[in-house]
Design a protein around this motif. Structure first.
Motif, PDB file in Angstrom:
ATOM      1  N   ARG A   1      36.461  38.052  27.578  1.00 18.96           N
ATOM      2  CA  ARG A   1      37.417  37.646  27.753  1.00 18.96           C
ATOM      3  C   ARG A   1      38.757  38.002  28.626  1.00 18.96           C
ATOM      4  NH1 ARG A   1      38.595  31.450  27.670  1.00 18.96           N
ATOM      5  NH2 ARG A   1      37.602  30.334  25.773  1.00 18.96           N
ATOM      6  N   GLN A   2      39.100  39.338  27.410  1.00 14.56           N
ATOM      7  CA  GLN A   2      39.510  40.485  27.792  1.00 14.56           C
ATOM      8  C   GLN A   2      39.412  41.255  28.686  1.00 14.56           C
ATOM      9  OE1 GLN A   2      42.686  41.590  25.378  1.00 14.56           O
ATOM     10  NE2 GLN A   2      42.224  43.144  27.873  1.00 14.56           N
ATOM     11  N   ALA A   3      38.264  41.107  29.574  1.00 15.45           N
ATOM     12  CA  ALA A   3      37.537  41.772  30.557  1.00 15.45           C
ATOM     13  C   ALA A   3      38.268  40.584  31.334  1.00 15.45           C
ATOM     14  CB  ALA A   3      35.670  41.756  30.280  1.00 15.45           C
ATOM     15  N   LEU A   4      37.600  39.824  31.201  1.00 14.16           N
ATOM     16  CA  LEU A   4      38.380  38.420  32.672  1.00 14.16           C
ATOM     17  C   LEU A   4      39.613  38.588  32.788  1.00 14.16           C
ATOM     18  CD1 LEU A   4      37.432  36.381  34.642  1.00 14.16           C
ATOM     19  CD2 LEU A   4      37.932  34.659  32.701  1.00 14.16           C
ATOM     20  N   ASP A   5      40.597  38.962  31.771  1.00 12.20           N
ATOM     21  CA  ASP A   5      42.045  39.171  32.205  1.00 12.20           C
ATOM     22  C   ASP A   5      42.685  40.538  33.092  1.00 12.20           C
ATOM     23  OD1 ASP A   5      42.730  36.581  30.490  1.00 12.20           O
ATOM     24  OD2 ASP A   5      42.553  38.330  29.204  1.00 12.20           O
ATOM     25  N   ASP A   6      41.832  41.380  32.793  1.00 11.84           N
ATOM     26  CA  ASP A   6      41.752  42.035  33.823  1.00 11.84           C
ATOM     27  C   ASP A   6      41.057  42.751  34.782  1.00 11.84           C
ATOM     28  OD1 ASP A   6      42.745  43.385  30.967  1.00 11.84           O
ATOM     29  OD2 ASP A   6      40.976  45.117  30.120  1.00 11.84           O
ATOM     30  N   ILE A   7      40.091  41.952  35.121  1.00 12.05           N
ATOM     31  CA  ILE A   7      39.443  41.884  36.343  1.00 12.05           C
ATOM     32  C   ILE A   7      40.081  41.315  37.105  1.00 12.05           C
ATOM     33  CG2 ILE A   7      37.471  40.081  37.784  1.00 12.05           C
ATOM     34  CD1 ILE A   7      35.865  41.111  34.850  1.00 12.05           C
ATOM     35  N   VAL A   8      41.006  40.323  37.093  1.00  4.49           N
ATOM     36  CA  VAL A   8      41.887  39.306  37.362  1.00  4.49           C
ATOM     37  C   VAL A   8      43.706  40.095  37.563  1.00  4.49           C
ATOM     38  CG1 VAL A   8      44.018  37.508  37.632  1.00  4.49           C
ATOM     39  CG2 VAL A   8      41.129  37.221  35.975  1.00  4.49           C
ATOM     40  N   THR A   9      44.009  40.557  36.879  1.00  5.88           N
ATOM     41  CA  THR A   9      44.840  41.346  36.623  1.00  5.88           C
ATOM     42  C   THR A   9      44.687  42.822  38.349  1.00  5.88           C
ATOM     43  OG1 THR A   9      45.459  41.710  35.034  1.00  5.88           O
ATOM     44  CG2 THR A   9      46.244  43.691  36.032  1.00  5.88           C
ATOM     45  N   LEU A  10      43.487  42.997  38.031  1.00  6.27           N
ATOM     46  CA  LEU A  10      42.838  44.283  38.760  1.00  6.27           C
ATOM     47  C   LEU A  10      42.929  43.817  40.194  1.00  6.27           C
ATOM     48  CD1 LEU A  10      40.685  46.429  36.578  1.00  6.27           C
ATOM     49  CD2 LEU A  10      42.478  47.397  38.318  1.00  6.27           C
ATOM     50  N   ILE A  11      41.547  42.828  40.644  1.00  7.79           N
ATOM     51  CA  ILE A  11      41.862  41.908  41.670  1.00  7.79           C
ATOM     52  C   ILE A  11      43.223  41.356  41.853  1.00  7.79           C
ATOM     53  CG2 ILE A  11      39.234  42.549  41.863  1.00  7.79           C
ATOM     54  CD1 ILE A  11      39.465  39.525  41.799  1.00  7.79           C
ATOM     55  N   GLU A  12      43.923  41.085  41.738  1.00  2.92           N
ATOM     56  CA  GLU A  12      45.360  40.118  42.375  1.00  2.92           C
ATOM     57  C   GLU A  12      46.604  41.320  42.228  1.00  2.92           C
ATOM     58  OE1 GLU A  12      46.847  37.328  39.465  1.00  2.92           O
ATOM     59  OE2 GLU A  12      45.812  35.631  40.184  1.00  2.92           O
ATOM     60  N   GLY A  13      45.947  42.545  41.968  1.00  9.44           N
ATOM     61  CA  GLY A  13      46.921  43.683  42.048  1.00  9.44           C
ATOM     62  C   GLY A  13      46.501  44.683  42.915  1.00  9.44           C
ATOM     63  N   PRO A  14      45.551  46.021  42.257  1.00  9.69           N
ATOM     64  CA  PRO A  14      45.899  47.191  43.295  1.00  9.69           C
ATOM     65  C   PRO A  14      44.514  47.105  43.996  1.00  9.69           C
ATOM     66  CG  PRO A  14      45.341  47.836  41.058  1.00  9.69           C
ATOM     67  CD  PRO A  14      46.266  46.751  41.008  1.00  9.69           C
ATOM     68  N   LEU A  15      43.445  46.003  44.033  1.00  8.52           N
ATOM     69  CA  LEU A  15      42.160  46.639  44.494  1.00  8.52           C
ATOM     70  C   LEU A  15      42.110  45.206  45.754  1.00  8.52           C
ATOM     71  CD1 LEU A  15      39.727  46.803  41.453  1.00  8.52           C
ATOM     72  CD2 LEU A  15      40.882  48.788  43.004  1.00  8.52           C
ATOM     73  N   SER A  16      43.266  44.132  45.811  1.00  8.25           N
ATOM     74  CA  SER A  16      43.146  43.757  46.902  1.00  8.25           C
ATOM     75  C   SER A  16      44.299  44.014  47.941  1.00  8.25           C
ATOM     76  CB  SER A  16      43.654  42.116  46.067  1.00  8.25           C
ATOM     77  OG  SER A  16      44.648  41.572  46.620  1.00  8.25           O
ATOM     78  N   VAL A  17      44.037  43.360  49.339  1.00  3.84           N
ATOM     79  CA  VAL A  17      45.279  44.040  50.784  1.00  3.84           C
ATOM     80  C   VAL A  17      45.933  43.370  51.294  1.00  3.84           C
ATOM     81  CG1 VAL A  17      43.874  46.004  50.770  1.00  3.84           C
ATOM     82  CG2 VAL A  17      42.557  44.483  51.816  1.00  3.84           C
ATOM     83  N   PRO A  18      46.646  42.467  51.498  1.00  7.38           N
ATOM     84  CA  PRO A  18      47.435  41.482  51.628  1.00  7.38           C
ATOM     85  C   PRO A  18      46.489  41.486  53.859  1.00  7.38           C
ATOM     86  CG  PRO A  18      48.833  43.615  52.097  1.00  7.38           C
ATOM     87  CD  PRO A  18      47.992  43.940  51.219  1.00  7.38           C
ATOM     88  N   VAL A  19      46.658  40.365  54.046  1.00  8.89           N
ATOM     89  CA  VAL A  19      46.833  40.197  55.386  1.00  8.89           C
ATOM     90  C   VAL A  19      47.329  39.177  56.556  1.00  8.89           C
ATOM     91  CG1 VAL A  19      44.961  38.047  54.509  1.00  8.89           C
ATOM     92  CG2 VAL A  19      44.630  39.580  56.959  1.00  8.89           C
ATOM     93  N   ASP A  20      47.980  39.857  57.673  1.00 13.38           N
ATOM     94  CA  ASP A  20      48.525  38.420  58.236  1.00 13.38           C
ATOM     95  C   ASP A  20      47.722  37.321  58.514  1.00 13.38           C
ATOM     96  OD1 ASP A  20      50.089  37.480  59.945  1.00 13.38           O
ATOM     97  OD2 ASP A  20      50.627  39.485  61.725  1.00 13.38           O
TER      98      ASP A  20
END
Length: 547
Positions: free
Chosen positions: A128-147
């Protein structure tokens, strides 16, 4: 494996009551077997599965959900694995194979901890801790916005989604169809975006012609012909009326018996029927429509009146088709002809036309001014090809929808999995938390396996690239080219995936693994073989003192 009438995946399961570690290990084994079935269906070099249904029909596909839907399994844990592919398909429409492969791998790495006598609750807590960290990472610095308004950017994502499918040969055509269809049915209301593909972007498959002939109609097509051969079949700028009532005399529910005392009574009965139909038709004719669609029947007399007024009628239209026509031409569906008003008439359609394609007649309502519904017309050599093209196109439509609702992207080709794994391993070097990072590597590993690359060498080189990446605010873009097995920059290659799909894959896979880990007992509700039937004693036995 898939021989015989129905593909059956038999997973051994004892009929006795089972509990504890043994059940957990059996559940893990069942999950692994399901994942092994469709592991070869991941990536551009994916193999197809041929499935036979009980009726003798065949399905050829590499869509994880479509394959698992046809397989029959007996083990309860395997059934819950199949369920997650269906959930993934309903929620985001793509990633059905990835979610099964990842869930199977998480279960596989769990086995070692159970054999070390680690308690499932401890493993679950770290997962569960790993999943929370994964979600935080890919919603934050590991994803990029698109128009989402940049058609080329969105097209690139959709192209990488269908790059693993049969439809990839016609990727430009498929991308244009997906973008046009989704843009047509998108409604923005008070800042809220609604994209209902299932109801308003209907796919019609007509065997014959080439796949290049497929198109998105600016309007709606239904498999219907006019009710009378003399009615008009080509009308420009038609006025359209939509009804949900029969244009015929409906006898009362209780009027099963009618007593007639004279000849005039029978004539009067017929007159009442005629008057009723005439009244309905007069209500319609008063609005001067050109075409009338009704979900119910149209009697011969009503056809006569409508034909005299120059109105074309189409009957027994499906409720879903009627709703699409209403959205396309701006008409309102009316339940009673007495309530018809000028505002209910649809005038947004540019052309009403009946065409014959093959042996069947189709009604086209096209050139609509501002349609909020559309029909995707698919042509192809055979039904099997059309069915697979439709499945691929549904994935493309869903991916387009996901980007419009949530415009963030992550790099594809296993790059995001390696980036997340790198971050997790930096936080913990052993235990279930670190093992989750190891499990994520199954996606790039499977991609490399499916295109025949040297898996160990490729993954080692990929890990080194990600370890050397230092920019904390941007994901490392190095991933595996699914065609060649080489390590390439996903940004240059233009392979992106929607954030919504990846989030759903990780959440569903980890939650399912946790759920199966929490099971420590399987109790069968059916009678066990060999047990004596526990039936109540018969009265005669009680009397004899046998109880």
């Amino acid at each position: 494996m898939f021989g015989g009438r129905t593909p059956v995946l038999v997973l051994s399961q004892n009929t006795k009551r089972e509990s504890g570690r043994k059940v957990q290990l059996e559940n893990i084994n069942a999950g692994k077997q399901i994942a092994d079935v469709i592991r070869t269906c991941l990536g551009p070099q994916a193999m197809l599965k041929m499935l036979m249904d009980p009726m003798g029909g065949i399905v050829m596909t590499n869509d994880g959900n479509a394959i698992l839907r046809e397989i029959t399994v007996q083990h309860p844990a395997a059934k819950s694995m199949i369920e997650i592919a269906r959930t993934q398909d309903e929620e985001v429409g793509d990633g059905t194979t990835s979610v099964i492969v990842l869930a199977g791998e998480i279960l596989t790495i769990t086995e070692q901890f159970l054999q070390q006598q680690m308690h499932p609750t401890v493993i679950i807590r770290q997962y569960r801790q790993a999943l929370d960290d994964i979600v935080t990472l890919i919603e934050g610095p590991l994803s990029v916005p698109v128009d989402k308004n940049d058609r080329n950017a969105v097209a690139g994502v959709v192209k990488s989604c269908i790059g693993t499918k049969i439809l990839s040969k016609w990727d430009d055509l498929a991308v244009n169809i997906a973008l046009d269809a989704v843009n047509t049915v998108t409604i923005v209301d008070n800042g809220r975006t609604e994209v209902d593909i299932k109801r308003y972007a209907k796919v019609e498959k007509i065997p014959g012609g080439a796949i290049e002939d497929s198109q998105v109609l600016r309007g709606v097509m239904v498999n219907k012909d006019v009710t009378h051969p003399k009615m008009k079949r080509y009308i420009q700028n038609p006025r359209i009326v939509l009804l949900d009532c029969p244009l015929e005399y409906k006898k009362g529910e209780s009027q099963t018996n009618v007593e007639l005392s004279g000849e005039s009574d029978f004539t009067r009965m017929l007159e009442i029927e005629e008057e009723h139909v005439r009244k309905i038709c007069e209500d319609i004719i008063a609005l001067k429509p050109d075409v009338v669609f009704t979900e119910k029947g149209v009697s011969d007399l009503a056809q006569h009146y409508l034909l005299k007024a120059g109105i074309s009628a189409i009957r027994r239209v499906r409720k879903t088709d009627n709703n699409r026509i209403a959205r396309a031409c701006g008409a309102t569906i009316v339940n009673r002809t007495e309530e018809l008003q000028e505002s209910d008439v649809g005038t947004g359609c540019g052309l009403f036309e009946i065409k014959k394609i093959g042996d069947e007649y189709f009604c086209f309502l096209t050139e609509c001014k501002n349609p909020k519904a559309c029909t995707i017309l698919l042509r192809g050599a055979s039904k099997d090809i059309l069915n697979e093209v439709e499945r691929n196109l549904q994935d493309a439509l869903q991916v387009t929808r996901n980007i419009i609702i949530s415009p963030r992207l992550v790099p594809g080709g296993g790059a995001i999995e390696m980036a997340v794994a790198q971050k997790l391993q930096a936080k913990a070097t052993h235990g279930p938390y670190a093992a989750m990072a190891q499990a994520l590597e199954i996606i790039p590993r499977t991609l490399a396996q499916n295109c025949g690359a040297n898996t160990i060498r490729t993954l080692t080189a990929l890990r080194a690239r990600h370890a050397a990446h230092t920019d904390a605010n941007r994901p490392c873009m190095w991933g595996i080219d699914g065609e060649t097995g080489e390590i390439v920059d996903m940004e240059k290659k233009g392979i992106w995936e929607p954030l919504a799909v990846k989030l759903q894959i990780y959440k569903t896979a980890v939650e399912t693994a946790i759920l199966l880990l929490r099971i420590d007992d399987i109790v069968s509700g059916s009678k066990k073989a060999g047990d004596k039937d526990k039936e109540p004693p018969k009265p005669s036995e009680i009397a004899e003192g046998k109880e």
